[in-house]
Design an enzyme around this catalytic site. Structure first.
Site, PDB file in Angstrom:
ATOM      1  N   HIS A  12       5.164   6.394  -2.793  1.00  0.00           N
ATOM      2  CA  HIS A  12       5.941   5.704  -3.746  1.00  0.00           C
ATOM      3  C   HIS A  12       5.037   4.497  -4.041  1.00  0.00           C
ATOM      4  O   HIS A  12       6.065   3.303  -3.988  1.00  0.00           O
ATOM      5  CB  HIS A  12       7.432   5.452  -3.062  1.00  0.00           C
ATOM      6  CG  HIS A  12       7.631   4.984  -1.806  1.00  0.00           C
ATOM      7  ND1 HIS A  12       8.392   5.154  -0.692  1.00  0.00           N
ATOM      8  CD2 HIS A  12       6.763   3.828  -1.094  1.00  0.00           C
ATOM      9  CE1 HIS A  12       8.224   4.598   0.375  1.00  0.00           C
ATOM     10  NE2 HIS A  12       7.276   3.796  -0.066  1.00  0.00           N
ATOM     11  N   HIS A  59      12.664  -1.315   1.115  1.00  0.00           N
ATOM     12  CA  HIS A  59      11.574  -2.389   1.635  1.00  0.00           C
ATOM     13  C   HIS A  59      12.201  -3.663   1.695  1.00  0.00           C
ATOM     14  O   HIS A  59      11.594  -4.744   0.910  1.00  0.00           O
ATOM     15  CB  HIS A  59      10.234  -2.308   0.751  1.00  0.00           C
ATOM     16  CG  HIS A  59       9.654  -0.871   0.689  1.00  0.00           C
ATOM     17  ND1 HIS A  59      10.212   0.059   0.132  1.00  0.00           N
ATOM     18  CD2 HIS A  59       8.714  -0.533   1.136  1.00  0.00           C
ATOM     19  CE1 HIS A  59       9.618   1.246   0.058  1.00  0.00           C
ATOM     20  NE2 HIS A  59       8.427   0.897   1.018  1.00  0.00           N
ATOM     21  N   HIS A 193      -1.333   4.969   5.087  1.00  0.00           N
ATOM     22  CA  HIS A 193      -1.607   3.625   4.710  1.00  0.00           C
ATOM     23  C   HIS A 193      -1.300   2.483   5.727  1.00  0.00           C
ATOM     24  O   HIS A 193      -0.339   2.763   6.323  1.00  0.00           O
ATOM     25  CB  HIS A 193      -1.048   3.499   3.413  1.00  0.00           C
ATOM     26  CG  HIS A 193       0.361   3.362   3.275  1.00  0.00           C
ATOM     27  ND1 HIS A 193       1.157   4.363   3.502  1.00  0.00           N
ATOM     28  CD2 HIS A 193       1.416   2.492   2.740  1.00  0.00           C
ATOM     29  CE1 HIS A 193       2.557   4.212   3.308  1.00  0.00           C
ATOM     30  NE2 HIS A 193       2.655   3.017   2.656  1.00  0.00           N
ATOM     31  N   GLU A 240       6.181   6.408   7.065  1.00  0.00           N
ATOM     32  CA  GLU A 240       7.156   6.684   6.183  1.00  0.00           C
ATOM     33  C   GLU A 240       7.435   8.155   5.886  1.00  0.00           C
ATOM     34  O   GLU A 240       8.396   8.657   5.446  1.00  0.00           O
ATOM     35  CB  GLU A 240       6.647   6.015   4.905  1.00  0.00           C
ATOM     36  CG  GLU A 240       6.730   4.621   4.734  1.00  0.00           C
ATOM     37  CD  GLU A 240       6.376   4.011   3.169  1.00  0.00           C
ATOM     38  OE1 GLU A 240       6.840   2.964   3.126  1.00  0.00           O
ATOM     39  OE2 GLU A 240       5.514   4.770   2.619  1.00  0.00           O
TER      40      GLU A 240
END
Ligand code: DHB
Ligand code: FE
Length: 317
Positions: A12, A59, A193, A240
């Site tokens: 995303h 977030h 990431h 995530e």
């Protein structure tokens, strides 16, 4: 009876949203990423779900660090876009499905799986970027979306095992809803990431590809993976990926992987995407995959060249 017919997982990355919003999708860097979702959009247009359940993480857009629910189910009629960094995205308001959401809340909570009911919430790139990747950029989103926000921002996030179990509870809830609805569930985030600290920019394609393989074939192995392994192997934000296990838990044990795409990088992130279909009751494997498999994407020639040049793995399975 409502039924979950398929699951979709997708990164995303917020910069993907910024590329769409700033009309930069044709640039070679971005074309490499978007070309991997052409077939997915065709698949989605064919499948036309009645409702999507979008498992994603906020977030710090809807929830500041003051209150961080582990699992928050969006039961409102609509969810306006919000975002950190670039400001609210210029995307349509996400329309919910309050009746099905309330039913899921009741079923899951009475099943002793406590989640937080949220009647007012904004949704950020965690949800809206995968929606763009799967639906394109329509004036209105084509179906209602029930957001389910999972905390993967503030330690401790839920375990992969707990996420999978929530998926199972959601499946039970959906299957006890009396209306005939065809539901697709999204798991978003990942893949490897890390956006800050000495290891910023970490990408681990070997880990990512094994994760994709196991998601299809051996999710029990992923359920046992501790958070520290995600962080060590896939970077701090790689955690995530536990959210993908909510999606997988909502599907049957035996599913058909009909599409997979992987490219490095987009922004700081390895982009991974997979489409998994439940087999229609009584169908054999090959038939099930063929039934909904999309036609080959007709990518434009420059797009094809750009895709060939870049690091891309696209697999019709
Ligand atoms: C990036 C990726 C994310 O998943 C996120 O939530 C924020 C930033 C990035 O690659 O920059
Ligand atoms: Fe994220």
């Amino acid at each position: 009876m409502a039924r979950i017919i398929a699951g979709v997982a997708s990164s995303h990355v917020p910069a993907i949203g910024a590329a769409i919003d700033n009309h930069r999708t044709e640039e070679p860097y971005w074309q490499r990423v978007f070309s991997g979702f052409e077939e997915s959009k065709e698949w989605m247009a064919k499948v036309k779900p009645d409702v999507v359940i979008g498992v994603y993480n906020d977030h710090a857009s809807a929830f500041s660090v003051e209150i961080v629910p582990t699992f928050a189910l969006g039961c409102a009629a609509e969810f306006p876009p919000a975002d950190e960094g670039w400001g609210p995205r210029p995307v349509p308001v996400v329309k919910g499905h309050p009746q099905l959401a309330a039913h899921i809340a009741q079923s899951v909570i009475l099943d002793e799986f406590d989640l937080t009911i949220v009647n007012k919430m904004e949704v950020d790139h965690g949800l809206t970027v995968p929606m763009n990747l799967m639906f394109g950029s329509p004036k209105e989103w084509p179906c209602p979306v029930i957001p389910l926000a999972v905390n993967v921002v503030l330690y401790p996030p839920p375990t992969g095992h707990r996420c999978f179990a929530l998926g199972r509870a959601i499946r039970k809830a959906v299957e006890s809803y009396p209306e005939d609805l065809r539901v697709v569930i999204f798991g978003t985030g990942g893949m490897s990431h890390q956006i800050s600290g000495p290891r910023a920019g970490l990408i681990n394609s070997k880990f990512d590809k094994a994760f994709l393989d196991n998601l299809t074939k051996d999710p029990a192995k992923l359920m046992r993976m501790p958070h520290v392994e995600y962080m060590r192997e896939a970077g701090a934000e790689g955690v995530e990926m536990v959210m993908w296990l909510v999606m997988r838990g909502a599907l049957d044990d035996k599913i058909d992987e009909v599409y997979r795409f992987y490219t490095v990088p987009a922004s700081n992130t390895a982009v991974g995407h997979i489409i998994l279909e439940n087999r229609p009751k009584g169908a054999r494997r090959a038939g099930a995959a063929k039934r909904l498999a999309p036609p080959k994407a007709k990518a434009k020639a420059p797009a094809r060249r750009a895709a060939a040049r870049a690091k891309v793995d696209r697999v019709r399975t």
